[in-house]
Design a protein around this motif. Structure first.
Motif, PDB file in Angstrom:
ATOM      1  N   GLN A   1       0.847  -1.199   0.000  1.00 58.34           N
ATOM      2  CA  GLN A   1       0.000   0.000   0.000  1.00 58.34           C
ATOM      3  C   GLN A   1       0.882   1.248   0.000  1.00 58.34           C
ATOM      4  OE1 GLN A   1      -2.475  -1.242   3.464  1.00 58.34           O
ATOM      5  NE2 GLN A   1      -4.199  -0.993   2.082  1.00 58.34           N
ATOM      6  N   LYS A   2       1.541   1.461  -1.123  1.00 57.38           N
ATOM      7  CA  LYS A   2       2.488   2.568  -1.221  1.00 57.38           C
ATOM      8  C   LYS A   2       1.792   3.921  -1.105  1.00 57.38           C
ATOM      9  CE  LYS A   2       5.776  -0.047  -4.028  1.00 57.38           C
ATOM     10  NZ  LYS A   2       6.552  -0.100  -5.283  1.00 57.38           N
ATOM     11  N   MET A   3       0.576   4.026  -1.637  1.00 59.88           N
ATOM     12  CA  MET A   3      -0.141   5.296  -1.555  1.00 59.88           C
ATOM     13  C   MET A   3      -0.503   5.616  -0.101  1.00 59.88           C
ATOM     14  SD  MET A   3      -1.254   7.950  -3.161  1.00 59.88           S
ATOM     15  CE  MET A   3      -1.549   7.663  -4.921  1.00 59.88           C
ATOM     16  N   LYS A   4      -0.893   4.618   0.669  1.00 60.57           N
ATOM     17  CA  LYS A   4      -1.212   4.853   2.077  1.00 60.57           C
ATOM     18  C   LYS A   4       0.017   5.361   2.821  1.00 60.57           C
ATOM     19  CE  LYS A   4      -3.751   1.912   4.497  1.00 60.57           C
ATOM     20  NZ  LYS A   4      -4.171   0.726   5.302  1.00 60.57           N
ATOM     21  N   LEU A   5       1.171   4.755   2.555  1.00 63.11           N
ATOM     22  CA  LEU A   5       2.406   5.184   3.213  1.00 63.11           C
ATOM     23  C   LEU A   5       2.760   6.618   2.830  1.00 63.11           C
ATOM     24  CD1 LEU A   5       4.900   4.495   4.937  1.00 63.11           C
ATOM     25  CD2 LEU A   5       5.983   3.622   2.855  1.00 63.11           C
ATOM     26  N   ALA A   6       2.641   6.957   1.553  1.00 69.34           N
ATOM     27  CA  ALA A   6       2.958   8.313   1.104  1.00 69.34           C
ATOM     28  C   ALA A   6       2.002   9.327   1.718  1.00 69.34           C
ATOM     29  CB  ALA A   6       2.898   8.380  -0.421  1.00 69.34           C
ATOM     30  N   ALA A   7       0.723   8.965   1.841  1.00 67.69           N
ATOM     31  CA  ALA A   7      -0.259   9.873   2.434  1.00 67.69           C
ATOM     32  C   ALA A   7       0.010  10.080   3.917  1.00 67.69           C
ATOM     33  CB  ALA A   7      -1.670   9.319   2.223  1.00 67.69           C
ATOM     34  N   ILE A   8       0.380   9.017   4.619  1.00 66.47           N
ATOM     35  CA  ILE A   8       0.708   9.129   6.043  1.00 66.47           C
ATOM     36  C   ILE A   8       1.846  10.117   6.255  1.00 66.47           C
ATOM     37  CG2 ILE A   8       1.817   7.860   7.946  1.00 66.47           C
ATOM     38  CD1 ILE A   8       0.081   5.469   7.189  1.00 66.47           C
ATOM     39  N   GLU A   9       2.797  10.128   5.321  1.00 65.19           N
ATOM     40  CA  GLU A   9       3.949  11.014   5.443  1.00 65.19           C
ATOM     41  C   GLU A   9       3.740  12.368   4.767  1.00 65.19           C
ATOM     42  OE1 GLU A   9       6.805  10.760   7.232  1.00 65.19           O
ATOM     43  OE2 GLU A   9       5.602   9.159   8.085  1.00 65.19           O
ATOM     44  N   GLY A  10       2.600  12.547   4.095  1.00 62.86           N
ATOM     45  CA  GLY A  10       2.401  13.790   3.360  1.00 62.86           C
ATOM     46  C   GLY A  10       3.485  13.998   2.319  1.00 62.86           C
ATOM     47  N   MET A  11       3.936  12.901   1.714  1.00 66.28           N
ATOM     48  CA  MET A  11       5.047  12.937   0.754  1.00 66.28           C
ATOM     49  C   MET A  11       4.491  13.040  -0.661  1.00 66.28           C
ATOM     50  SD  MET A  11       8.086  10.144   0.133  1.00 66.28           S
ATOM     51  CE  MET A  11       8.713  10.283   1.795  1.00 66.28           C
ATOM     52  N   TRP A  12       4.436  14.255  -1.191  1.00 71.18           N
ATOM     53  CA  TRP A  12       3.878  14.473  -2.516  1.00 71.18           C
ATOM     54  C   TRP A  12       4.867  14.127  -3.620  1.00 71.18           C
ATOM     55  CZ3 TRP A  12      -1.205  15.490  -2.776  1.00 71.18           C
ATOM     56  CH2 TRP A  12      -1.820  15.972  -1.613  1.00 71.18           C
ATOM     57  N   HIS A  13       6.152  14.302  -3.332  1.00 71.94           N
ATOM     58  CA  HIS A  13       7.178  14.062  -4.351  1.00 71.94           C
ATOM     59  C   HIS A  13       8.143  12.992  -3.846  1.00 71.94           C
ATOM     60  CE1 HIS A  13       5.657  17.721  -6.178  1.00 71.94           C
ATOM     61  NE2 HIS A  13       5.806  18.329  -5.013  1.00 71.94           N
ATOM     62  N   THR A  14       8.577  12.138  -4.753  1.00 71.53           N
ATOM     63  CA  THR A  14       9.535  11.097  -4.400  1.00 71.53           C
ATOM     64  C   THR A  14      10.866  11.728  -4.001  1.00 71.53           C
ATOM     65  OG1 THR A  14       8.492   9.564  -5.952  1.00 71.53           O
ATOM     66  CG2 THR A  14      10.732   9.033  -5.215  1.00 71.53           C
ATOM     67  N   GLU A  15      11.366  11.312  -2.836  1.00 74.08           N
ATOM     68  CA  GLU A  15      12.625  11.861  -2.337  1.00 74.08           C
ATOM     69  C   GLU A  15      13.790  10.944  -2.678  1.00 74.08           C
ATOM     70  OE1 GLU A  15      12.541  12.723   1.786  1.00 74.08           O
ATOM     71  OE2 GLU A  15      10.670  13.852   1.706  1.00 74.08           O
ATOM     72  N   GLU A  16      14.954  11.526  -2.657  1.00 76.33           N
ATOM     73  CA  GLU A  16      16.165  10.728  -2.842  1.00 76.33           C
ATOM     74  C   GLU A  16      16.335   9.801  -1.647  1.00 76.33           C
ATOM     75  OE1 GLU A  16      20.988  11.421  -3.383  1.00 76.33           O
ATOM     76  OE2 GLU A  16      19.577  13.101  -3.602  1.00 76.33           O
ATOM     77  N   ALA A  17      16.647   8.538  -1.906  1.00 77.79           N
ATOM     78  CA  ALA A  17      16.802   7.553  -0.827  1.00 77.79           C
ATOM     79  C   ALA A  17      18.030   7.872   0.026  1.00 77.79           C
ATOM     80  CB  ALA A  17      16.927   6.149  -1.425  1.00 77.79           C
ATOM     81  N   PRO A  18      17.921   7.631   1.337  1.00 80.32           N
ATOM     82  CA  PRO A  18      16.755   7.183   2.104  1.00 80.32           C
ATOM     83  C   PRO A  18      15.896   8.374   2.540  1.00 80.32           C
ATOM     84  CG  PRO A  18      18.666   7.244   3.533  1.00 80.32           C
ATOM     85  CD  PRO A  18      19.150   7.671   2.170  1.00 80.32           C
ATOM     86  N   ALA A  19      14.594   8.201   2.501  1.00 82.98           N
ATOM     87  CA  ALA A  19      13.662   9.286   2.808  1.00 82.98           C
ATOM     88  C   ALA A  19      13.657   9.578   4.309  1.00 82.98           C
ATOM     89  CB  ALA A  19      12.259   8.905   2.349  1.00 82.98           C
ATOM     90  N   GLY A  20      13.370  10.839   4.634  1.00 78.74           N
ATOM     91  CA  GLY A  20      13.265  11.239   6.029  1.00 78.74           C
ATOM     92  C   GLY A  20      11.842  11.080   6.543  1.00 78.74           C
ATOM     93  N   LEU A  21      11.709  10.982   7.857  1.00 76.42           N
ATOM     94  CA  LEU A  21      10.410  10.833   8.508  1.00 76.42           C
ATOM     95  C   LEU A  21       9.936  12.186   9.019  1.00 76.42           C
ATOM     96  CD1 LEU A  21       8.237   8.786   9.658  1.00 76.42           C
ATOM     97  CD2 LEU A  21       9.537   8.895  11.786  1.00 76.42           C
ATOM     98  N   ALA A  22       8.760  12.625   8.588  1.00 82.82           N
ATOM     99  CA  ALA A  22       8.217  13.917   9.007  1.00 82.82           C
ATOM    100  C   ALA A  22       7.610  13.789  10.402  1.00 82.82           C
ATOM    101  CB  ALA A  22       7.167  14.396   8.024  1.00 82.82           C
ATOM    102  N   ILE A  23       8.062  14.606  11.339  1.00 87.51           N
ATOM    103  CA  ILE A  23       7.461  14.612  12.671  1.00 87.51           C
ATOM    104  C   ILE A  23       6.475  15.765  12.828  1.00 87.51           C
ATOM    105  CG2 ILE A  23       9.388  13.424  13.764  1.00 87.51           C
ATOM    106  CD1 ILE A  23      10.376  16.136  14.748  1.00 87.51           C
ATOM    107  N   PHE A  24       6.529  16.720  11.897  1.00 87.29           N
ATOM    108  CA  PHE A  24       5.566  17.814  11.895  1.00 87.29           C
ATOM    109  C   PHE A  24       5.452  18.372  10.486  1.00 87.29           C
ATOM    110  CE2 PHE A  24       4.370  22.293  12.086  1.00 87.29           C
ATOM    111  CZ  PHE A  24       3.225  22.228  12.868  1.00 87.29           C
ATOM    112  N   GLY A  25       4.258  18.882  10.191  1.00 85.11           N
ATOM    113  CA  GLY A  25       4.022  19.511   8.901  1.00 85.11           C
ATOM    114  C   GLY A  25       2.545  19.801   8.733  1.00 85.11           C
ATOM    115  N   ILE A  26       2.212  20.576   7.733  1.00 80.47           N
ATOM    116  CA  ILE A  26       0.819  20.896   7.421  1.00 80.47           C
ATOM    117  C   ILE A  26       0.585  20.552   5.963  1.00 80.47           C
ATOM    118  CG2 ILE A  26      -0.953  22.690   7.353  1.00 80.47           C
ATOM    119  CD1 ILE A  26       0.596  24.196   9.482  1.00 80.47           C
ATOM    120  N   PRO A  27       0.011  19.364   5.683  1.00 76.50           N
ATOM    121  CA  PRO A  27      -0.224  18.976   4.287  1.00 76.50           C
ATOM    122  C   PRO A  27      -1.247  19.892   3.617  1.00 76.50           C
ATOM    123  CG  PRO A  27      -0.330  17.084   5.758  1.00 76.50           C
ATOM    124  CD  PRO A  27      -0.349  18.299   6.627  1.00 76.50           C
TER     125      PRO A  27
END
Length: 526
Positions: free
Chosen positions: A250-276
């Protein structure tokens, strides 16, 4: 399909499921706490542990009855409100539910009567065995239900059969040992153990604050503190395993949980705060911990976590592939011997469900325009702000529970729970496990949208052909009935807690040191 009917059907099922899930976690956790407490009674022979076990067993029984009563309604809803879902995937989804009823439910239903009425008729060891069977049955019920739900998240071991026009089991072993289902099961039952541990701690803390049943309360708190600490650690560790499972399924669920709109360079960081922001397709004011998401989701420093926009493009590709499969199915309906159509279907059958997303916009998906295909691809994006904040609320509470149980374990060994501030906190935070658990359920189910079964059946196609008035009537009826049941259950629980661990013909549970009603000995100051 009228989308108002679909949304109301979703609302009705959400209300009944969330109400039912108020009782399930406490049942799961209290059942094994009873096993631990009664094991201590069998090993030590001290009557106070019998009194403790019977007292918490009464609260377990009240909660157990309401959990069973509310769970039955949900199973009927699959036939009444989700008829096409039941027809399309019932051969697969129905099997774990049937096994749950035949094996797990009858196991716990058979032994629960012996547990309550067999104290003076069975030996200590035999009664402990009965209590263990009740706990085993309760947790097996959760296992089979979560196997069914896990298949909806990751429909492995199944395939669409163009001969019957339904999904069918191809490998029951894969359904049974679905990695998503296994991760959900251990995560869910661990959350139930945390819930029950905090419940026992909170009620016991209330007794200590009032100076009542202090020996029962302290012993109960020691067991709950140890059990809760182990369980809260398990919840976080197993939650990490659930995150890893999302990467493949469920890649879309994971991206939505992180509010990750754009693919990041590996390894991706974990957002602890933000306003999607869905309009800007960005997460504003983002604060990230480098590398953590990549490590959790891919178990490597080189694995890529795809962003929402790239996943939409991937969905667009799968819709176009699914159109080939859909066309092949229509040809096979007309001529079962069409070898060319059969070959096309076998090549593209994995994406058939994606073509069915277009039925929201056009009766025949093969007539869809590029614009409609793009709209259907964007429909695969769940509610990102809700997903983002629900996960952080749930994860934050998980780490809070670890800290609190560690503190409780410390208090058990150092101050014997004599700190009034700690006892007040224990009482105040009793609702938090339910908030975290209900939030986790909402996160899992909203994150799967627009799918009833991930990549197989869109939610809007699974609903029954009901009228709005029919659904509103049942929603109002269920609300009134469940509200009445909730009132009764709360009154029974409060009455049992107020009465305390009193048994007929039994000595005071404080070993003859119970205070009179004229004045309870206060706990020491801080």
């Amino acid at each position: 399909m009228d989308m108002a009917v679909v949304e109301l059907s979703r609302l009705q099922f959400a209300l009944t499921a969330m109400y039912h899930f108020l009782f399930v976690p406490l049942t799961l956790g209290l059942s094994f706490l009873l096993v631990i407490m009664e094991s201590i009674y069998v090993m030590t022979g001290k009557e106070i542990w019998r009194t403790i076990t019977r007292f918490w067993g009464k609260l377990f029984g009240i909660n157990f009855v309401l959990g069973v009563a509310t769970g039955i309604t949900m199973e009927f809803e699959f036939g009444t409100n989700w008829a096409y879902y039941s027809h399309y995937v019932g051969d697969i989804f129905g099997a774990p539910l049937a096994i749950e009823g035949l094996m797990a439910f009858f196991l716990e239903a058979t032994f629960v009567g012996l547990m309550f009425f067999g104290w003076d008729r069975l030996s200590k060891v035999a009664h402990l065995g009965v209590t263990f069977c009740v706990a085993l049955g309760s947790n097996l019920s959760a296992l089979w239900i979560l196997i069914a739900n896990g298949w909806m998240q990751n429909p492995t071991g199944s395939a669409f059969n163009p001969e019957t026009m339904r999904m069918e089991v191809t490998d029951f072993y894969s359904v049974l040992f679905n990695p998503v289902a296994q991760a959900k099961f251990v995560h869910t039952v661990s959350a139930g153990y945390v819930c029950a541990s905090l419940f026992v701690l909170g009620v016991s803390a209330l007794y200590l604050l009032r100076g009542k049943w202090t020996n029962v309360a302290r012993r109960s708190m020691m067991v709950a503190a140890a059990f809760g600490l182990a369980s809260s650690l398990s919840v976080v560790v197993l939650g990490d395993e659930s995150g890893y499972a999302l990467t493949d399924n469920q890649k879309m669920k994971l991206a939505a949980i992180e509010g990750m709109w754009h693919t990041e360079e590996a390894p991706a960081g974990l957002a602890i705060f933000g306003i999607p922001d869905r309009d800007l397709q960005e997460t504003l004011y983002e604060i990230k911990i480098p590398y953590v998401l990549g490590l959790i989701s891919t178990r490597s420093l080189t694995g890529e976590v795809m962003g929402i926009n790239d996943l939409v493009l991937k969905a667009d590709e799968r819709i176009r592939s699914g159109l080939v499969a859909y066309d092949a199915v229509e040809k096979l309906k007309a001529d079962r011997t069409d070898a060319s159509a059969r070959e096309d279907f076998e090549i593209h059958k994995r994406d058939l469900g994606y073509a069915m997303l277009l039925k929201r916009y056009v009766a025949d998906p093969r007539q869809a325009t590029n614009e409609q295909i793009l709209m259907a691809a964007k429909d695969t994006i769940p509610n990102v702000p809700v997903m983002f904040w629900l996960f952080r609320m749930m994860a934050g509470l998980g780490f809070f529970f670890i800290a609190f149980f560690a503190l409780a374990f410390y208090c058990a060994s150092v101050c014997q729970f004599n700190k009034r501030w700690f006892l007040k906190v224990a009482v105040a935070i009793m609702p938090l496990p339910w908030i975290a658990i209900e939030g986790g359920w909402v996160l899992a189910e909203i994150g799967r949208q627009p799918w009833a079964v991930e990549g197989v059946l869109p939610t809007f196609l699974g609903a029954s052909s009901l009228s709005l008035s029919q659904i509103w009537t049942t929603i109002i009826g269920f609300t009134l009935l469940y509200g009445t049941l909730a009132f009764i259950e709360i009154r029974l629980m409060i009455a049992t807690i107020r009465k305390g661990p009193v048994e007929h013909h039994a000595p005071p549970a404080d070993g003859g040191m119970q205070q009179s009603n004229a004045g309870f000995a206060p706990l020491p100051a801080e």
